[in-house]
Design a protein around this motif. Structure first.
Motif, PDB file in Angstrom:
ATOM      1  N   ALA A  12      78.381  57.427  40.931  1.00  0.00           N
ATOM      2  CA  ALA A  12      77.928  58.617  41.637  1.00  0.00           C
ATOM      3  C   ALA A  12      78.969  59.729  41.535  1.00  0.00           C
ATOM      4  CB  ALA A  12      77.649  58.282  43.104  1.00  0.00           C
ATOM      5  N   GLN A  13      80.233  59.379  41.711  1.00  0.00           N
ATOM      6  CA  GLN A  13      81.303  60.372  41.626  1.00  0.00           C
ATOM      7  C   GLN A  13      81.384  60.969  40.223  1.00  0.00           C
ATOM      8  OE1 GLN A  13      83.386  61.156  44.412  1.00  0.00           O
ATOM      9  NE2 GLN A  13      83.887  62.900  43.097  1.00  0.00           N
ATOM     10  N   ASP A  14      81.307  60.115  39.210  1.00  0.00           N
ATOM     11  CA  ASP A  14      81.413  60.580  37.824  1.00  0.00           C
ATOM     12  C   ASP A  14      80.248  61.465  37.413  1.00  0.00           C
ATOM     13  OD1 ASP A  14      83.740  59.159  37.648  1.00  0.00           O
ATOM     14  OD2 ASP A  14      82.883  57.468  36.546  1.00  0.00           O
ATOM     15  N   SER A  15      79.099  61.302  38.065  1.00  0.00           N
ATOM     16  CA  SER A  15      77.923  62.101  37.719  1.00  0.00           C
ATOM     17  C   SER A  15      77.777  63.337  38.605  1.00  0.00           C
ATOM     18  CB  SER A  15      76.658  61.241  37.817  1.00  0.00           C
ATOM     19  OG  SER A  15      76.462  60.779  39.138  1.00  0.00           O
ATOM     20  N   GLY A  16      78.801  63.597  39.425  1.00  0.00           N
ATOM     21  CA  GLY A  16      78.781  64.805  40.238  1.00  0.00           C
ATOM     22  C   GLY A  16      78.092  64.678  41.582  1.00  0.00           C
ATOM     23  N   HIS A  17      77.862  63.460  42.053  1.00  0.00           N
ATOM     24  CA  HIS A  17      77.196  63.251  43.343  1.00  0.00           C
ATOM     25  C   HIS A  17      78.226  62.744  44.352  1.00  0.00           C
ATOM     26  CE1 HIS A  17      73.820  63.051  40.424  1.00  0.00           C
ATOM     27  NE2 HIS A  17      73.213  63.754  41.364  1.00  0.00           N
ATOM     28  N   ALA A  18      79.125  63.638  44.732  1.00  0.00           N
ATOM     29  CA  ALA A  18      80.222  63.263  45.622  1.00  0.00           C
ATOM     30  C   ALA A  18      79.725  62.818  46.994  1.00  0.00           C
ATOM     31  CB  ALA A  18      81.189  64.435  45.767  1.00  0.00           C
ATOM     32  N   GLY A  19      78.639  63.401  47.464  1.00  0.00           N
ATOM     33  CA  GLY A  19      78.105  63.021  48.765  1.00  0.00           C
ATOM     34  C   GLY A  19      77.671  61.575  48.796  1.00  0.00           C
ATOM     35  N   ARG A  20      76.933  61.138  47.767  1.00  0.00           N
ATOM     36  CA  ARG A  20      76.508  59.739  47.699  1.00  0.00           C
ATOM     37  C   ARG A  20      77.733  58.837  47.561  1.00  0.00           C
ATOM     38  NH1 ARG A  20      72.290  56.538  45.665  1.00  0.00           N
ATOM     39  NH2 ARG A  20      70.917  57.877  46.902  1.00  0.00           N
ATOM     40  N   ALA A  21      78.712  59.251  46.743  1.00  0.00           N
ATOM     41  CA  ALA A  21      79.912  58.442  46.560  1.00  0.00           C
ATOM     42  C   ALA A  21      80.637  58.235  47.894  1.00  0.00           C
ATOM     43  CB  ALA A  21      80.842  59.098  45.547  1.00  0.00           C
ATOM     44  N   ALA A  22      80.705  59.279  48.703  1.00  0.00           N
ATOM     45  CA  ALA A  22      81.382  59.175  49.994  1.00  0.00           C
ATOM     46  C   ALA A  22      80.638  58.230  50.935  1.00  0.00           C
ATOM     47  CB  ALA A  22      81.509  60.554  50.629  1.00  0.00           C
ATOM     48  N   LYS A  23      79.317  58.292  50.923  1.00  0.00           N
ATOM     49  CA  LYS A  23      78.531  57.410  51.790  1.00  0.00           C
ATOM     50  C   LYS A  23      78.671  55.959  51.366  1.00  0.00           C
ATOM     51  CE  LYS A  23      75.337  61.009  53.167  1.00  0.00           C
ATOM     52  NZ  LYS A  23      74.041  61.663  52.980  1.00  0.00           N
ATOM     53  N   LEU A  24      78.721  55.726  50.062  1.00  0.00           N
ATOM     54  CA  LEU A  24      78.932  54.362  49.576  1.00  0.00           C
ATOM     55  C   LEU A  24      80.323  53.868  49.952  1.00  0.00           C
ATOM     56  CD1 LEU A  24      77.263  54.590  46.055  1.00  0.00           C
ATOM     57  CD2 LEU A  24      76.372  53.433  48.085  1.00  0.00           C
ATOM     58  N   GLY A  25      81.311  54.773  49.905  1.00  0.00           N
ATOM     59  CA  GLY A  25      82.652  54.397  50.304  1.00  0.00           C
ATOM     60  C   GLY A  25      82.716  53.959  51.755  1.00  0.00           C
ATOM     61  N   THR A  26      81.932  54.607  52.606  1.00  0.00           N
ATOM     62  CA  THR A  26      81.873  54.232  54.021  1.00  0.00           C
ATOM     63  C   THR A  26      81.251  52.847  54.196  1.00  0.00           C
ATOM     64  OG1 THR A  26      81.684  56.548  54.692  1.00  0.00           O
ATOM     65  CG2 THR A  26      80.962  54.892  56.280  1.00  0.00           C
ATOM     66  N   MET A  27      80.259  52.551  53.378  1.00  0.00           N
ATOM     67  CA  MET A  27      79.617  51.239  53.457  1.00  0.00           C
ATOM     68  C   MET A  27      80.594  50.118  53.110  1.00  0.00           C
ATOM     69  SD  MET A  27      75.903  52.088  51.693  1.00  0.00           S
ATOM     70  CE  MET A  27      75.388  50.360  51.660  1.00  0.00           C
ATOM     71  N   ALA A  28      81.467  50.370  52.156  1.00  0.00           N
ATOM     72  CA  ALA A  28      82.357  49.326  51.640  1.00  0.00           C
ATOM     73  C   ALA A  28      83.638  49.225  52.461  1.00  0.00           C
ATOM     74  CB  ALA A  28      82.675  49.608  50.179  1.00  0.00           C
ATOM     75  N   GLU A  29      83.521  49.268  53.767  1.00  0.00           N
ATOM     76  CA  GLU A  29      84.698  49.150  54.612  1.00  0.00           C
ATOM     77  C   GLU A  29      85.248  47.726  54.532  1.00  0.00           C
ATOM     78  OE1 GLU A  29      82.394  48.161  58.827  1.00  0.00           O
ATOM     79  OE2 GLU A  29      83.199  50.169  58.456  1.00  0.00           O
ATOM     80  N   PRO A  30      86.553  47.536  54.802  1.00  0.00           N
ATOM     81  CA  PRO A  30      87.143  46.196  54.731  1.00  0.00           C
ATOM     82  C   PRO A  30      86.393  45.204  55.618  1.00  0.00           C
ATOM     83  CG  PRO A  30      88.858  47.852  54.919  1.00  0.00           C
ATOM     84  CD  PRO A  30      87.564  48.569  55.124  1.00  0.00           C
ATOM     85  N   GLY A  31      86.069  44.052  55.058  1.00  0.00           N
ATOM     86  CA  GLY A  31      85.377  43.016  55.813  1.00  0.00           C
ATOM     87  C   GLY A  31      83.864  43.122  55.803  1.00  0.00           C
ATOM     88  N   ALA A  32      83.303  44.164  55.179  1.00  0.00           N
ATOM     89  CA  ALA A  32      81.845  44.292  55.121  1.00  0.00           C
ATOM     90  C   ALA A  32      81.250  43.139  54.324  1.00  0.00           C
ATOM     91  CB  ALA A  32      81.464  45.623  54.483  1.00  0.00           C
ATOM     92  N   GLN A  33      80.085  42.667  54.757  1.00  0.00           N
ATOM     93  CA  GLN A  33      79.465  41.477  54.170  1.00  0.00           C
ATOM     94  C   GLN A  33      78.064  41.831  53.674  1.00  0.00           C
ATOM     95  OE1 GLN A  33      81.436  38.014  56.982  1.00  0.00           O
ATOM     96  NE2 GLN A  33      79.626  39.036  57.744  1.00  0.00           N
ATOM     97  N   PHE A  34      77.931  42.091  52.391  1.00  0.00           N
ATOM     98  CA  PHE A  34      76.634  42.411  51.806  1.00  0.00           C
ATOM     99  C   PHE A  34      76.131  41.218  50.988  1.00  0.00           C
ATOM    100  CE2 PHE A  34      78.179  46.576  52.829  1.00  0.00           C
ATOM    101  CZ  PHE A  34      77.043  47.299  53.150  1.00  0.00           C
TER     102      PHE A  34
END
Length: 309
Positions: A64-86
């Motif tokens: 997402a970041q490489d394709s110019g979608h910084a907003g989506r990249a930031a939201k995904l970064g929030t999802m991947a917090e330490p200890g998250a279990q997907f």
């Protein structure tokens, strides 16, 4: 044709027209590239799945970041917090994510949350907050509990023609049923599994063959299920229904004409569901901390809720 029938047909026509005329944000959003998720063997354990989920989120964020979608990249970064279990993650399209809160391997009370319209990777934090709120409420009285936030389908837009039909719910139910069966492989044999279904998610649950592994199904903020009664649902689970006094969906006609609409209101005593207390909850408030609706849903999960008069 009676005056009531004319009114209902006119109202439904208006809803369809509004869905066509007003743009739908999900349909208008740009396609954001993301890699296909890793394929794991059926024998993969929880930790392997959690590791793969976080790796998939990180890859999708980079794409997402490489394709110019910084907003989506930031939201995904929030999802991947330490200890998250997907358990699973797929960043393609609207996105799919199944996240676990708590220790699924030891939990004897498990809630599976099924979301309604406009839930996707861009709005995921709202869904996650509700799941976390429920888990914290459960932990306060029953430490051996877990919550599964199941975004396993493409939800319809609130303002769209898709939200008026069961097409997406049918496709989602075909995914949810097998998932519930697989979930048993990650929990203790005596675990009690409850389905908590919000808004359009109640249409999904109402079409899902749950098998004997699901003890309770709670429908809240529901537009209907497409069934005339709780006895017609493809489940042996106890069926509960609740709607807050501040929920706008109470003003939506519970009718079905052809393939449009979902019929009987689940909170109508004629539907045959067990009523649970929801207080003044608005449509998006059922899982907010400190609410009567959250307390009731937690008791349904733990098996201590009594039907509300």
């Amino acid at each position: 044709m009676s005056t009531g029938s004319r009114f209902r047909r006119t109202l439904l026509a208006g809803l369809v027209a509004a869905a066509v005329v007003f743009p739908v944000s999900a349909a208008a959003s740009p396609r954001i590239p993301a890699p296909a998720p890793a394929v794991l063997s059926g024998s993969a354990g929880l930790q392997s799945r959690y590791d793969a989920g976080l790796a998939g989120i990180a890859e999708a964020a980079r794409a997402a970041q490489d394709s110019g979608h910084a907003g989506r990249a930031a939201k995904l970064g929030t999802m991947a917090e330490p200890g998250a279990q997907f358990l699973t993650f797929d960043g393609r399209g609207q996105g799919r994510a199944i996240e676990v809160f708590g220790d699924l391997g030891t939990a004897d009370r498990v809630a599976v949350l099924v979301p309604g319209s406009d839930t996707n990777l861009d709005t995921y934090q709202r869904f996650r907050e509700g799941a976390l709120s429920l888990q914290q409420r459960l932990q306060a009285g029953h430490p051996r509990s877990a919550v599964v936030a199941w975004l396993g389908y493409d939800t319809p837009g609130t303002v769209s023609t898709t939200v008026l039909t069961a097409d997406r719910a049918d496709r989602a139910a075909a995914e949810l049923g097998p998932f519930l069966s697989r979930l048993r492989g990650f929990t203790p044999a005596d675990a009690r599994i409850s389905l908590l279904c919000h808004s359009y998610g109640s249409v999904v649950c109402g079409r899902t063959a749950t098998g004997p592994g699901v003890s309770d199904m709670a429908l809240f903020g529901s537009p209907g299920t497409g069934a005339d009664s709780a006895a017609d649902l493809p489940t042996t689970a106890r069926v509960w229904a609740g709607r807050g006094s501040g929920d706008w969906i109470g003003e939506v006609p519970h009718i079905r004409l052809g393939g449009i609409g979902f019929g009987t209101d689940p909170v109508d005593p004629a539907f045959g569901a067990r009523a649970f207390a929801t207080g003044s909850a608005g449509h998006s408030d059922y899982l907010k901390p400190g609410t009567e609706s959250l307390d009731s849903l937690a008791r349904i999960v733990t098996g201590t809720e009594a039907p509300h008069a």
